[in-house]
Design a protein around this motif. Structure first.
Motif, PDB file in Angstrom:
ATOM      1  N   LEU A  82       0.786  -1.287   0.066  1.00 29.98           N
ATOM      2  CA  LEU A  82      -0.099   0.196   0.048  1.00 29.98           C
ATOM      3  C   LEU A  82       0.727   1.344  -0.039  1.00 29.98           C
ATOM      4  O   LEU A  82       0.567   2.342  -0.671  1.00 29.98           O
ATOM      5  CB  LEU A  82      -0.998   0.022   1.017  1.00 29.98           C
ATOM      6  N   LEU A 109      -1.968  -5.641  -1.139  1.00 36.42           N
ATOM      7  CA  LEU A 109      -3.015  -5.234  -2.115  1.00 36.42           C
ATOM      8  C   LEU A 109      -3.463  -6.311  -2.719  1.00 36.42           C
ATOM      9  O   LEU A 109      -2.514  -7.635  -3.037  1.00 36.42           O
ATOM     10  CB  LEU A 109      -2.506  -4.274  -3.237  1.00 36.42           C
ATOM     11  N   ILE A 115      -7.675  -4.114   0.020  1.00 42.20           N
ATOM     12  CA  ILE A 115      -6.705  -3.792   0.639  1.00 42.20           C
ATOM     13  C   ILE A 115      -6.767  -4.976   1.805  1.00 42.20           C
ATOM     14  O   ILE A 115      -7.806  -4.988   2.645  1.00 42.20           O
ATOM     15  CB  ILE A 115      -6.402  -2.613   1.395  1.00 42.20           C
TER      16      ILE A 115
END
Length: 521
Positions: A82, A109, A115
């Motif tokens: 991320l 990810l 996420i």
């Protein structure tokens, strides 16, 4: 311009800050990650590329360089995804330049732009709070990170598009709430154990002082039943202890939904466990059973069946309260102050010499079987008891012993006395949680017996050939017995009972009459 995002690398329970630097330059189309990344970090290239494509963003035809600083610190794990993606979004103009200002970022990810949860959200939130930063983490990790407290802001997006919309002001992410504080699981009652009054007394002493306990007895004597009921006697974790335990569990990925509990850990690994499983290790140096039992109980059933190297690897944690995992280029330290409870049969056939049964494995079966456990390991057992077989009369009798609640009340009073005694010392920066963890200076101050007790201990040390470690451990047990007795000082009776729980070098042989008389006189 270079986008810079703060994230963390985990070394033990310490979250060390790492700066993710992302730069786009003219040149050949390439995506390079430098700064000692492991395989999972290097594979972030493909995850980031696919995640951005899933939200309609393609990577520019430029040379993309990602530097993880400091460059000499090893980087492990998928939680860097991320931070790398957010740096790329800033460089591409898809997110404001100050999007990550005041935040640390972590998260894995998915190829669809989601996420995913990652281990270590709680220690990352604690470290970010200490740096005066907020934390951006996956939605699934938000309840766990919220336990860190403080005034720092925590954002827990479910996908990249949610995070981008939040920064653009088209969507507002609400801060996550801490996960639930679960009640302790139901523990079987001590009253269900019939007979074995001496073993119950030893269990109470072990719980009151955090002492190591070894139970030796034939199959069906109640060793596992007693160990299973120990958790019900232990006091709950304090808030500071709960945070300390939860940080280790977070790194191991055991905090599902951010749910915490004040019940002390109780770990019971199988005897086939390897050394890495017991003390920690592996490719990413994960915490082992010893660290997962931190401030709780590590129960080893069938003790001689464990590999000798695995058992001896616990000797250092039993003394220092932590585990140091050495690698060629770095060292990882995990806390491991646990209470060791062990159970074993007297010999391979299960019954030993005291049963009077004939052993088909030869006259030395008991000695050979017990020799699998090293002397230094046995020397670290504060309490050692031999459980006889439960008689049919005991089994037929109604359950009329003390309940877990009754014994737990005495244990709580003894633990409270220990805590009050240590908290009154202004020069003690880290009060000992139990008598078993008391420092040598505190031991000399609070556990020195009276004149008669000192004389008895000296005779016992000479007659039994006690080591210096065994001598001090008897003092610790005696101090616990005094606490259970609500006594300010350690008396002769406390020393005598503590000595009675020490294991002799030859457990199958009684003490000579002359030796017994010298100790008692």
């Amino acid at each position: 311009m270079v986008a810079q995002i703060t994230t963390f690398a985990f070394h033990g329970v310490d979250a060390q800050p790492v700066t993710v630097q992302v730069q786009l330059t003219n040149g050949s189309n390439a995506f390079t990650i430098v700064g000692l990344p492991d395989k999972a970090v290097s594979e972030a290239r493909e995850r980031v590329r696919a995640a951005l494509a899933a939200v309609g963003l393609g990577l520019p035809v430029k040379r993309i360089t990602v530097n993880l600083a400091p460059a000499d610190l090893p980087k492990e794990g998928s939680h860097f995804d991320l931070a790398i993606a957010l740096g790329l979004l800033i460089e591409m103009g898809a997110a404001p330049n100050d999007a990550a200002h005041g935040f640390a970022v972590m998260g894995e990810l998915g190829l669809d732009g989601s996420i995913s949860a990652c281990a270590g959200a709680l220690p990352a939130a604690v470290a970010a709070n200490a740096m005066g930063l907020g934390l951006i983490c996956p939605e699934a990790s938000g309840p766990e990170a919220a336990w860190a407290g403080g005034d720092a802001t925590i954002l827990a997006p479910k996908s990249i598009i949610q995070l981008v919309n939040h920064f653009k002001g088209t969507q507002v992410l609400s801060p996550p709430t801490p996960g639930t504080l679960e009640a302790a699981p139901a523990i079987p009652d001590l009253v269900d154990v019939k007979g074995q009054e001496t073993a119950k007394r030893a269990l109470e002493i072990a719980a009151a002082g955090g002492h190591n306990l070894l139970m030796v007895g034939p199959p069906g004597a109640g060793k596992s039943m007693l160990a299973a009921r120990l958790a019900g006697l232990l006091p709950p974790l304090s808030p500071a202890e709960m945070l300390e335990v939860s940080m280790v569990q977070s790194l191991a990925g055991l905090l599902e939904g951010g749910r915490l509990t004040r019940a002390r850990p109780f770990r019971a690994p199988h005897h086939s466990a390897s050394m890495a499983a017991m003390i920690g290790g592996g490719m990413r140096a994960r915490p082992g059973e010893a660290s997962l039992a931190h401030l709780g109980v590590l129960f080893l059933d069938e003790l001689p069946e464990f590999a000798a190297t695995v058992l001896d690897s616990l000797r250092q944690p039993l003394e220092t309260g932590d585990v140091l995992i050495a690698r060629a280029n770095y060292h990882v330290r995990y806390p491991a102050r646990f209470q060791l409870i062990a159970a074993m049969n007297p010999c391979r056939c299960g019954y030993g010499k005291a049963s009077g049964r004939a052993c088909g494995r030869g006259p030395n079966c008991e000695e050979v079987y017990q020799s699998r456990i090293s002397g230094p390991m046995l020397d670290r057992m504060d309490l050692s008891i031999e459980l006889p077989a439960v008689t049919p009369a005991d089994l037929a009798a109604p359950a009329n012993g003390e309940t877990t609640a009754e014994v737990a009340a005495r244990v709580a009073a003894a633990r409270s006395a220990q805590s009050d005694r240590m908290n009154t010392q202004p020069t003690n920066p880290a009060p000992s949680p139990s008598n078993a963890a008391m420092s040598d200076a505190d031991l000399a101050k609070f556990a020195t017996p009276d004149q008669e007790g000192t004389a008895l201990l000296s005779r016992a040390a000479e007659a039994l050939g006690l080591s210096a470690r065994a001598y001090t451990r008897i003092l610790r047990v005696a101090r616990t017995l005094a606490d259970l007795d609500s006594s300010d000082g350690v008396r002769r009776r406390h020393v005598a009972e503590a000595v009675s729980f020490r294991r002799r070098s030859d457990p199958g042989a009684p003490l000579p009459a002359a030796t017994t008389s010298r100790i008692a006189s």
